[in-house]
Design a protein around this motif. Structure first.
Motif, PDB file in Angstrom:
ATOM      1  N   ALA A 175       0.842  -1.201   0.000  1.00 19.72           N
ATOM      2  CA  ALA A 175       0.000   0.000   0.000  1.00 19.72           C
ATOM      3  C   ALA A 175       0.877   1.251   0.000  1.00 19.72           C
ATOM      4  CB  ALA A 175      -0.904  -0.007   1.225  1.00 19.72           C
ATOM      5  N   LYS A 176       1.966   1.182   0.740  1.00 19.69           N
ATOM      6  CA  LYS A 176       2.865   2.333   0.809  1.00 19.69           C
ATOM      7  C   LYS A 176       3.533   2.576  -0.545  1.00 19.69           C
ATOM      8  CE  LYS A 176       6.329   4.085   3.992  1.00 19.69           C
ATOM      9  NZ  LYS A 176       7.259   3.774   5.060  1.00 19.69           N
ATOM     10  N   ALA A 177       3.870   1.476  -1.213  1.00 17.87           N
ATOM     11  CA  ALA A 177       4.470   1.614  -2.546  1.00 17.87           C
ATOM     12  C   ALA A 177       3.477   2.293  -3.485  1.00 17.87           C
ATOM     13  CB  ALA A 177       4.865   0.239  -3.089  1.00 17.87           C
ATOM     14  N   ASN A 178       2.241   1.823  -3.469  1.00 20.26           N
ATOM     15  CA  ASN A 178       1.231   2.427  -4.343  1.00 20.26           C
ATOM     16  C   ASN A 178       1.059   3.919  -4.040  1.00 20.26           C
ATOM     17  OD1 ASN A 178       0.775   0.012  -5.578  1.00 20.26           O
ATOM     18  ND2 ASN A 178      -1.163  -0.414  -4.600  1.00 20.26           N
ATOM     19  N   ALA A 179       1.013   4.236  -2.758  1.00 18.71           N
ATOM     20  CA  ALA A 179       0.806   5.636  -2.378  1.00 18.71           C
ATOM     21  C   ALA A 179       1.974   6.495  -2.865  1.00 18.71           C
ATOM     22  CB  ALA A 179       0.651   5.748  -0.861  1.00 18.71           C
ATOM     23  N   GLN A 180       3.189   5.971  -2.690  1.00 16.79           N
ATOM     24  CA  GLN A 180       4.367   6.746  -3.111  1.00 16.79           C
ATOM     25  C   GLN A 180       4.404   6.895  -4.633  1.00 16.79           C
ATOM     26  OE1 GLN A 180       6.793   8.405  -1.205  1.00 16.79           O
ATOM     27  NE2 GLN A 180       7.075   9.204  -3.287  1.00 16.79           N
ATOM     28  N   ILE A 181       4.056   5.811  -5.325  1.00 15.72           N
ATOM     29  CA  ILE A 181       4.051   5.852  -6.792  1.00 15.72           C
ATOM     30  C   ILE A 181       3.063   6.915  -7.257  1.00 15.72           C
ATOM     31  CG2 ILE A 181       3.295   4.561  -8.823  1.00 15.72           C
ATOM     32  CD1 ILE A 181       4.545   2.041  -7.426  1.00 15.72           C
ATOM     33  N   ARG A 182       1.878   6.907  -6.664  1.00 15.66           N
ATOM     34  CA  ARG A 182       0.866   7.904  -7.067  1.00 15.66           C
ATOM     35  C   ARG A 182       1.386   9.318  -6.815  1.00 15.66           C
ATOM     36  NH1 ARG A 182      -3.433   4.040  -5.664  1.00 15.66           N
ATOM     37  NH2 ARG A 182      -4.527   3.744  -7.636  1.00 15.66           N
ATOM     38  N   GLN A 183       2.041   9.487  -5.688  1.00 12.43           N
ATOM     39  CA  GLN A 183       2.535  10.830  -5.353  1.00 12.43           C
ATOM     40  C   GLN A 183       3.575  11.301  -6.366  1.00 12.43           C
ATOM     41  OE1 GLN A 183       3.598  11.158  -1.187  1.00 12.43           O
ATOM     42  NE2 GLN A 183       4.956  12.877  -1.655  1.00 12.43           N
ATOM     43  N   THR A 184       4.514  10.432  -6.683  1.00 12.95           N
ATOM     44  CA  THR A 184       5.560  10.850  -7.629  1.00 12.95           C
ATOM     45  C   THR A 184       4.973  11.055  -9.022  1.00 12.95           C
ATOM     46  OG1 THR A 184       7.151   9.552  -6.365  1.00 12.95           O
ATOM     47  CG2 THR A 184       7.873  10.333  -8.506  1.00 12.95           C
ATOM     48  N   MET A 185       4.100  10.156  -9.438  1.00 13.37           N
ATOM     49  CA  MET A 185       3.522  10.300 -10.777  1.00 13.37           C
ATOM     50  C   MET A 185       2.755  11.620 -10.888  1.00 13.37           C
ATOM     51  SD  MET A 185       4.657   7.813 -12.474  1.00 13.37           S
ATOM     52  CE  MET A 185       3.809   7.818 -14.037  1.00 13.37           C
ATOM     53  N   ALA A 186       2.006  11.940  -9.858  1.00 15.50           N
ATOM     54  CA  ALA A 186       1.251  13.204  -9.896  1.00 15.50           C
ATOM     55  C   ALA A 186       2.222  14.379  -9.963  1.00 15.50           C
ATOM     56  CB  ALA A 186       0.339  13.308  -8.685  1.00 15.50           C
ATOM     57  N   SER A 187       3.310  14.282  -9.196  1.00 15.60           N
ATOM     58  CA  SER A 187       4.261  15.404  -9.190  1.00 15.60           C
ATOM     59  C   SER A 187       4.928  15.567 -10.555  1.00 15.60           C
ATOM     60  CB  SER A 187       5.311  15.216  -8.084  1.00 15.60           C
ATOM     61  OG  SER A 187       6.254  14.256  -8.500  1.00 15.60           O
ATOM     62  N   LEU A 188       4.968  14.478 -11.316  1.00 13.98           N
ATOM     63  CA  LEU A 188       5.561  14.560 -12.662  1.00 13.98           C
ATOM     64  C   LEU A 188       4.515  14.956 -13.707  1.00 13.98           C
ATOM     65  CD1 LEU A 188       7.803  11.343 -12.528  1.00 13.98           C
ATOM     66  CD2 LEU A 188       8.623  13.701 -12.671  1.00 13.98           C
ATOM     67  N   GLY A 189       3.319  15.249 -13.262  1.00 14.65           N
ATOM     68  CA  GLY A 189       2.283  15.718 -14.189  1.00 14.65           C
ATOM     69  C   GLY A 189       1.525  14.607 -14.890  1.00 14.65           C
ATOM     70  N   PHE A 190       1.591  13.385 -14.336  1.00  9.34           N
ATOM     71  CA  PHE A 190       0.852  12.279 -14.956  1.00  9.34           C
ATOM     72  C   PHE A 190      -0.578  12.247 -14.433  1.00  9.34           C
ATOM     73  CE2 PHE A 190       5.063  11.141 -16.122  1.00  9.34           C
ATOM     74  CZ  PHE A 190       4.946  10.313 -17.230  1.00  9.34           C
ATOM     75  N   CYS A 191      -1.476  11.863 -15.329  1.00  8.39           N
ATOM     76  CA  CYS A 191      -2.899  11.867 -15.023  1.00  8.39           C
ATOM     77  C   CYS A 191      -3.355  10.414 -14.893  1.00  8.39           C
ATOM     78  CB  CYS A 191      -3.597  12.570 -16.190  1.00  8.39           C
ATOM     79  SG  CYS A 191      -5.357  12.471 -16.185  1.00  8.39           S
ATOM     80  N   GLU A 192      -3.991  10.072 -13.768  1.00  4.68           N
ATOM     81  CA  GLU A 192      -4.413   8.681 -13.556  1.00  4.68           C
ATOM     82  C   GLU A 192      -5.715   8.412 -14.301  1.00  4.68           C
ATOM     83  OE1 GLU A 192      -4.641   7.513  -9.457  1.00  4.68           O
ATOM     84  OE2 GLU A 192      -5.087   5.439  -9.972  1.00  4.68           O
ATOM     85  N   VAL A 193      -5.695   7.444 -15.175  1.00  6.86           N
ATOM     86  CA  VAL A 193      -6.888   7.103 -15.945  1.00  6.86           C
ATOM     87  C   VAL A 193      -7.114   5.597 -15.828  1.00  6.86           C
ATOM     88  CG1 VAL A 193      -7.995   7.118 -18.224  1.00  6.86           C
ATOM     89  CG2 VAL A 193      -6.375   8.924 -17.635  1.00  6.86           C
ATOM     90  N   GLU A 194      -8.362   5.199 -15.563  1.00  6.71           N
ATOM     91  CA  GLU A 194      -8.668   3.769 -15.510  1.00  6.71           C
ATOM     92  C   GLU A 194      -9.116   3.293 -16.887  1.00  6.71           C
ATOM     93  OE1 GLU A 194     -11.173   2.933 -11.834  1.00  6.71           O
ATOM     94  OE2 GLU A 194     -10.650   5.057 -11.721  1.00  6.71           O
ATOM     95  N   THR A 195      -8.560   2.213 -17.329  1.00  3.18           N
ATOM     96  CA  THR A 195      -8.931   1.668 -18.644  1.00  3.18           C
ATOM     97  C   THR A 195      -9.762   0.400 -18.428  1.00  3.18           C
ATOM     98  OG1 THR A 195      -6.817   0.539 -18.680  1.00  3.18           O
ATOM     99  CG2 THR A 195      -6.923   2.652 -19.806  1.00  3.18           C
ATOM    100  N   PRO A 196     -10.527  -0.025 -19.429  1.00  4.03           N
ATOM    101  CA  PRO A 196     -11.480  -1.122 -19.213  1.00  4.03           C
ATOM    102  C   PRO A 196     -10.823  -2.456 -18.891  1.00  4.03           C
ATOM    103  CG  PRO A 196     -11.848  -0.048 -21.332  1.00  4.03           C
ATOM    104  CD  PRO A 196     -10.581   0.505 -20.798  1.00  4.03           C
ATOM    105  N   LEU A 197     -11.545  -3.227 -18.061  1.00  2.00           N
ATOM    106  CA  LEU A 197     -11.139  -4.610 -17.832  1.00  2.00           C
ATOM    107  C   LEU A 197     -11.754  -5.506 -18.905  1.00  2.00           C
ATOM    108  CD1 LEU A 197     -11.271  -5.202 -13.991  1.00  2.00           C
ATOM    109  CD2 LEU A 197      -9.299  -4.953 -15.467  1.00  2.00           C
ATOM    110  N   LEU A 198     -12.887  -5.114 -19.434  1.00  2.00           N
ATOM    111  CA  LEU A 198     -13.485  -5.863 -20.536  1.00  2.00           C
ATOM    112  C   LEU A 198     -13.033  -5.189 -21.818  1.00  2.00           C
ATOM    113  CD1 LEU A 198     -17.099  -6.395 -19.145  1.00  2.00           C
ATOM    114  CD2 LEU A 198     -15.185  -7.995 -19.145  1.00  2.00           C
TER     115      LEU A 198
END
Ligand code: ASP
Length: 613
Positions: A175-198
């Motif tokens: 969970a900590k890894a995910n949280a840190q990854i999200r933080q760094t990605m956001a700081s780099l200007g990346f936008c989180e988008v969910e793509t379909p499972l189907l």
């Protein structure tokens, strides 16, 4: 309730269960903690010497219960934060893994009873009132982590296994890894988008899991092997920098580092090249390593694929130890020894390997053969008379003095070492010795050292399929190195791609590439791969169409979070960093999956069962 004095244990869950600190307006300091809820003042592991005198309410599982005479009992109360000792007067009907709520007063432990192994070991909870919230059967295994439990049993009762320190630590690390990854990605200007499972069935290489469609009988969705094409569509859609902590599904045989479903940090960016992506990923990984291990990586090394094969016999070099491959082709250029007359002669000098027993040497020879070598020659390096070195081996007497001198010079061996030699086709010889190098070194996955290396300049294709068509080394959407474009049609095997891998301690963490963003180039690659125009249209038509509407140059990467966390956690198997993994045979002993779905459901999906032998 007055259970502490009467020994009575209540199963009461009524409204009078409130925060002890709500009730306690007298005397003792009032607890406050982010972990406080309407049922507890804090977590078990949070109780400390500073709380002495305070009234607390704690909830958790009975880790252990000990009687002290007839009227005194000790409960080790456990939650995910730790264990605290509770002292209860009166007999008590609680056993291991009962869920209880304890109210009592924190007090210093009497001299001589401090438990150094517990973070709460200076204190205990006295005058306890115990409320049983749920009973438990005797668990099928002990949860204190002191006994190794069989994996099938752990999987069958995974909810119990999850209570162990090991699994609690691993999942929280994740969970900590995910949280840190999200933080760094956001700081780099990346936008989180969910793509379909189907998604549409569009095999990228691995076998897909398919999902039958009820509304369109005989048609299927596929669970994504990765969001590869979805993220390329996002680039055409102007998202510019995308990321997702993505679940990926591949129907491939399982092993310790592979599950049917796994999680990747998946990313893609527009108007970037290889160096930009390498920069982004290095930053994310660096931050995650620091956050999870407290260690700042020494940096990210760089090696070309060709150099990695040549020096380490693998495209996943473990740089924590040297033992590099040595080229002895020149040394044996005009040899009379048949065993050394192959296209290449590659060697490995194993420091101190002169001690290896004969049976160990025999098994190395067998191992090399199993890996595809014609054989493996070994030479023990012994101290000779007059300080010279000597080679000991059944083959030694067949070497001439020039060859022996060259072996000493090239391998830089010393007395007590062992030299292993493979001769034959170049790449095979490298790979065989590379594998033997890893097996001899026998390093542990997580030993506190983190050696990251970027492997670049992968070949575009890796071998050929049954119909003689080249197989993409990464995937069919990877762009060739512009310098090699001319070779695409004439000598595809020599074409380098713009693909790159990140390797940590000999594990491939992830891969990425600069992508093709033009229909004509993509069609050329499909053609080389033996994908017909019609096939390409039906499988990837939406991608090709999108390229007709202004696709930006783009590149991306994905790395396995399961792998990363398992290395940080020092776990050999990624199953130990996944809450509910599948067994090696792909089943889930807890839920019984996979299961038949019954005739009615089959009918509704337009499916009919046929026995397959
Ligand atoms: N889609 C690739 C994979 O899952 C990674 C990438 O090229 O971005 O391996």
């Amino acid at each position: 309730m007055t259970a502490a004095s009467t020994g009575e244990v209540s199963l009461d869950t009524s409204d009078d269960r409130r925060l002890a600190n709500d009730r306690d307006t007298s005397g003792a300091s009032v607890m406050s903690s982010a972990s406080a809820t309407s049922m507890r003042t804090q977590l078990c592991g949070e109780v400390g010497i500073g709380d002495v005198g305070a009234k607390v309410s704690l909830c958790g599982w009975v880790s252990r219960r000990r009687e002290h005479g007839e009227h005194l009992a000790f409960i080790d109360l456990r939650d995910h934060s730790g264990i605290v000792q509770c002292v209860v007067s009166g007999s008590l009907d609680v056993r291991s893994e009962f869920v209880v709520r304890v109210e009592g007063t924190v007090r210093e432990r009497p001299v001589g009873t401090v438990n150094e192994n517990l973070s709460t070991g200076m204190v205990e909870i006295g005058d306890c009132v115990v409320e049983v919230l749920a009973r438990s059967q005797v668990p099928p295994f002990v949860l204190d982590g002191r006994v190794e439990v069989d994996e099938p049993l752990r999987m069958r009762y995974r909810y119990l296994d999850l209570r162990t320190d090991r699994m609690q630590r691993n999942l929280r690390m994740r969970a900590k890894a995910n949280a840190q990854i999200r933080q760094t990605m956001a700081s780099l200007g990346f936008c989180e988008v969910e793509t379909p499972l189907l998604w549409a069935p569009t095999p990228e290489g691995a076998r897909e899991f398919v999902v039958p469609s009820r509304l369109s009988p005989q048609s299927f969705y596929a669970l994504p092997q990765s969001p590869q094409l979805a993220k390329q569509m996002l680039m055409v859609g102007g998202i510019d920098r995308y990321y997702q902590i993505a679940r990926c599904m591949r129907d491939e045989d399982l092993r310790s580092d592979r599950q049917f479903e796994f999680t990747q940090l998946d990313m893609e960016a527009s108007f970037v090249g290889q160096e930009d992506v390498i920069g982004f990923v290095s930053e994310v990984i660096n931050d995650a390593t620091e956050a999870l291990t407290g260690v700042t990586p020494d940096g990210f090394e760089r090696i070309t694929w060709a150099e990695s094969i040549d020096r380490f016999g693998t495209d996943k070099p473990d740089l924590r130890f040297a033992m590099e491959l040595v080229d002895l082709t020149g040394a044996f250029a005009s040899t009379n020894v048949k065993a050394f007359s192959g296209e290449t002669v590659k060697a490995l000098c194993v420091e101190g390997g002169g001690q290896f027993s004969r049976s160990r040497l025999d098994s190395l020879v067998e191992r090399a053969k199993a890996l595809g070598a014609a054989g493996l020659a070994w030479f023990k390096v012994n101290p000779g008379e007059g300080g010279e070195l000597e080679l000991e081996s059944p083959l030694a007497r067949h070497l001439d003095s020039g060859e022996i001198t060259a072996v000493f010079k090239e391998t830089r061996c010393q007395a007590g070492d062992l030299i292993l030699v493979v001769s034959g086709e170049y790449q095979r010889s490298c790979l065989v010795l590379g594998q033997i190098r890893i097996e001899i070194a026998d390093t542990k996955v997580g030993d506190g050292r983190y050696r990251y290396v970027w492997v670049v300049d992968f070949p575009m294709f890796d071998g050929v399929d049954a119909s003689g068509c080249p197989i993409p080394a990464h995937h069919p959407f990877t762009m060739a190195n512009p310098a090699d474009l001319e070779l695409l049609k004439t000598e595809p095997r020599r074409v380098r791609s713009q693909a790159y891998d990140l390797v940590l301690n000999g594990w491939e963490l992830g891969s990425g590439s600069v992508r093709i963003h033009r229909r004509d180039v993509q069609n050329t690659i499909f053609e080389i791969l033996g994908i017909t125009k019609e096939d390409a249209e039906s499988r990837f038509g939406f991608l090709l169409d999108a390229f007709d509407y202004g696709a930006p140059p783009h590149a991306g990467f994905a790395f396995g979070i399961d792998r990363l966390v398992s290395i940080f956690a020092g776990e050999e198997s990624i199953r130990d960093v996944v809450a509910f993994p599948k067994t090696q045979s792909g089943s889930d002993p807890m839920t019984g999956a996979p299961k038949a779905i019954g005739d009615a459901a089959m009918k509704e999906l337009g499916l009919a069962a046929r026995s397959v032998k």
